[in-house]
Design a protein around this motif. Sequence first.
Motif, short mmCIF file in Angstrom:
data_model
loop_
_atom_site.label_atom_id
_atom_site.label_comp_id
_atom_site.label_asym_id
_atom_site.label_seq_id
_atom_site.Cartn_x
_atom_site.Cartn_y
_atom_site.Cartn_z
N LYS A 1 -4.84 8.48 -1.41
CA LYS A 1 -4.46 7.16 -1.95
C LYS A 1 -3.84 6.28 -0.87
CE LYS A 1 -5.27 8.05 -6.33
NZ LYS A 1 -6.13 7.21 -7.14
N ARG A 2 -3.87 6.73 0.35
CA ARG A 2 -3.16 6.10 1.46
C ARG A 2 -3.24 4.57 1.47
NH1 ARG A 2 -3.59 4.63 6.89
NH2 ARG A 2 -2.11 5.68 8.28
N GLY A 3 -4.43 4.04 1.36
CA GLY A 3 -4.60 2.59 1.51
C GLY A 3 -4.49 1.82 0.20
N ASP A 4 -4.38 2.52 -0.93
CA ASP A 4 -4.35 1.84 -2.23
C ASP A 4 -3.00 1.17 -2.45
OD1 ASP A 4 -6.69 3.13 -2.35
OD2 ASP A 4 -6.31 4.21 -4.22
N PHE A 5 -3.01 0.15 -3.30
CA PHE A 5 -1.73 -0.42 -3.74
C PHE A 5 -0.97 0.62 -4.53
CE2 PHE A 5 -3.90 -4.68 -3.47
CZ PHE A 5 -3.09 -5.15 -2.46
N SER B 1 0.85 -1.18 0.00
CA SER B 1 0.00 0.00 0.00
C SER B 1 0.89 1.24 0.00
CB SER B 1 -0.91 -0.01 1.22
OG SER B 1 -0.13 0.09 2.38
N VAL B 2 0.28 2.36 -0.36
CA VAL B 2 1.01 3.62 -0.39
C VAL B 2 1.62 3.92 0.98
CG1 VAL B 2 0.71 6.12 -0.61
CG2 VAL B 2 -0.24 4.59 -2.34
N ARG C 1 6.15 3.94 5.05
CA ARG C 1 6.70 3.45 6.33
C ARG C 1 8.03 2.76 6.11
NH1 ARG C 1 1.17 0.76 7.72
NH2 ARG C 1 0.13 2.33 9.01
N LEU C 2 8.14 2.07 4.99
CA LEU C 2 9.37 1.34 4.69
C LEU C 2 10.58 2.27 4.69
CD1 LEU C 2 10.44 -1.50 3.65
CD2 LEU C 2 10.37 -0.46 1.40
N GLY C 3 10.35 3.52 4.30
CA GLY C 3 11.47 4.45 4.17
C GLY C 3 12.14 4.81 5.48
N ALA C 4 11.41 4.73 6.59
CA ALA C 4 11.98 5.15 7.87
C ALA C 4 13.15 4.25 8.25
CB ALA C 4 10.91 5.12 8.95
N LYS D 1 8.45 -8.15 1.95
CA LYS D 1 7.53 -8.02 0.81
C LYS D 1 8.02 -6.96 -0.17
CE LYS D 1 4.10 -8.13 3.88
NZ LYS D 1 2.78 -7.84 4.48
N ALA D 2 8.66 -5.92 0.37
CA ALA D 2 9.19 -4.87 -0.50
C ALA D 2 10.31 -5.42 -1.38
CB ALA D 2 9.70 -3.70 0.33
N ILE D 3 11.11 -6.34 -0.83
CA ILE D 3 12.19 -6.95 -1.61
C ILE D 3 11.60 -7.72 -2.78
CG2 ILE D 3 13.94 -8.77 -1.54
CD1 ILE D 3 14.63 -7.77 1.29
N ARG D 4 10.47 -8.39 -2.55
CA ARG D 4 9.80 -9.10 -3.63
C ARG D 4 9.43 -8.13 -4.76
NH1 ARG D 4 4.18 -10.71 -1.67
NH2 ARG D 4 3.88 -8.51 -2.00
N GLU D 5 9.02 -6.93 -4.39
CA GLU D 5 8.59 -5.96 -5.40
C GLU D 5 9.77 -5.35 -6.14
OE1 GLU D 5 5.26 -5.48 -6.06
OE2 GLU D 5 5.18 -7.20 -4.72
N ASP D 6 10.77 -4.90 -5.43
CA ASP D 6 11.93 -4.30 -6.10
C ASP D 6 13.10 -4.16 -5.13
OD1 ASP D 6 13.82 -2.50 -7.31
OD2 ASP D 6 12.25 -2.00 -8.74
N GLU D 7 14.11 -5.00 -5.33
CA GLU D 7 15.25 -4.99 -4.42
C GLU D 7 15.97 -3.65 -4.38
OE1 GLU D 7 18.19 -7.88 -5.20
OE2 GLU D 7 16.75 -9.51 -5.35
N ASP D 8 16.16 -3.06 -5.55
CA ASP D 8 16.97 -1.85 -5.61
C ASP D 8 16.29 -0.70 -4.87
OD1 ASP D 8 19.21 -2.77 -6.83
OD2 ASP D 8 18.56 -2.27 -8.86
#
Lengths: 303, 328
Positions: free
Chosen positions: A173-177, A124-125, A130-133, B183-190
């Motif tokens: 778009k928060r919850g969208d893929f 999701s968006v 969150r991944l970026g933190a 799951k993010a790695i599955r989408e795009d490692e880089d």
Amino acid sequence: MAADTNVPPGVAKAREALKDVPHEPGAKKKDPILVADKVVRRFGGLTAVQVDHIEIQRGAITALIGPNGAGKTTFFNLLTGFDKPNEGNWTFNNDPLAGVPPYKVARKGMVRTFQLTKALSRLSVIDNMRLGATGQKGESFWQGLIPALWKSQEEEITKRADELLVRFKLDAKRGDFAGSLSGGQRKLLEMARALMVQPDMVMLDEPMAGVNPALTQSLLGHVKSLREDGMTVLFVEHDMDMVRDISDWVIVMGQGQVIAEGTPDTVMADPRVIDAYLGAHHDGTAHDSAEVAAEVEGGKSDE
Amino acid sequence: MNFEVIAGVSLESLINAQMIAYALAAIGLNVHFGYTGLLNFGQSAFLGVAAYGLAMTVATFGLPFWLGLIVGLLSAVVLALLLGVPTLRLRADYLAIVTIAAAEIVRLLFRYFSEYTGGSDGLQAFSDDFYAMNPYGSALEIGNLISFSARELWIMTVGWVLIAISVTIVLFAMRSPWGRVIKAIREDEDAVRSLGKNVVSYKMQALVLGGVLGSLGGYVIALGNAAVQPDTFGTEFTFYAYAIVILGGAARVFGPVAGSMIFWFLLAFVNATLPEAIRAGYIPTWLMTETQAGAVQYILVGLGLMLLLIFRPQGLFGDKKEVMLDGR
């Protein structure tokens, strides 16, 4: 230029810092955040990048321009650790970065985006954000199994992510893929996600490529706001108008080397730059470079 | 036609040891393939090293049962490291090639070192300690339909506990920030690298986790049969596990369990129905004899999987919208 009364503080600071810098390749900057020396990358017999010396001014927006095949993206990949040079050294915030893997480069505060946008489609968006933190406790496997250990940090991260989504107008778009976003929205998401890392320097590889004109202005605004937030921006771009609009300093690459440096106006009038773009040396026609410069200038300033 | 036999055999295969072993293998494979995007075509090797680790420790070296379990798990971890170190830095397809080869090597090693592994006959007599702990005194009979011996009941109980533990671990792991990185790695490692995550380390962790979860299935096979043979862990084992993962829906926590139940239910049902139908004359012998029925069941199941992928590519529990999102 100096007569502008309501210049934002970030712009004024950048202009002040770059005021006395000579307009020549490899020019020394007052307060460089990134300094690269003798960076060479060869692909077989082809030397794709051969940069003798380059300095990037802190707090300014620097554009890296040049014709196709000039080695801009390769140089980008080298600086961010995604590719390894044959020779060369560079420092970021006085830290040597040569040979450092990309994830460590990002942790040191230099975050890049990609020419072909890399939205993580089936996340999701908000999860993209969150991944970026960085420094998340729950990103270790064992701690991740115990939600109590990371829930509060996750809430802080989510709050910061939501603020950025509002700023980049992606909150709806928060919850969208992320895969369901348009090309321009993906560019916005990628930039917002990079900010989650809280970088000192943002490297944008063709941020405007494939973005419709309506979104271009909004993207430009976001890039400018990075400078106001005290970040340094280095971006690769083809479009000269874009470069003129937002950059404080322009570095021109041609055939792997830095061929010119300076403020947007001086660089675009530089005959070497025009040669590089129009290929005077290759098609064999002799141009009066001053004449061509006037033409290019005239064509552009209509808009 | 004897409908009681058909129904009984089919229902038993919904919960029996074989289904449990494949479910565990598929849970591990789902971590690799469904969540991390690692193309592991050697899942059978993880079950093999665990099963043989246990069997050899007890039967060959005469060491305690509990030590065997530990040796088995450690073998799975070591195998994951051996596979991962050279390949995880390379493109995804290299892992596929290396794992499929490694699984064959592992299987052939079991045959080759016959002094320790019993060769192609395998090993027996390592499960006494396990069945000594069996709390069930008698067999379970439900009418004429279902019957499980006390031994079967014990291995099924343990197996279902292992499934419950594995599913819980996957559920918690994938809901955590760790799972988000995976799951993010599955989408795009880089992209994940550019955000400051050590992608190789995460892929290794996922390879170990999926391998260890799968190796639990190796124990269930070894203890359920009270024997291990090298050819149990051939490539077709891994392909069934893939079929199960896709059937249940990749990257769904309960997908592999449901997928395994349905896969084995269908196989058992067709396997029991075809010979009955031939004997009763519903299927003429010019079309199919009883001996041919054994091959036909796999043809039918393969056909069913093809239809599933065409009309329901997300599997039973997947989200069609998610699957239809084109990668990049």
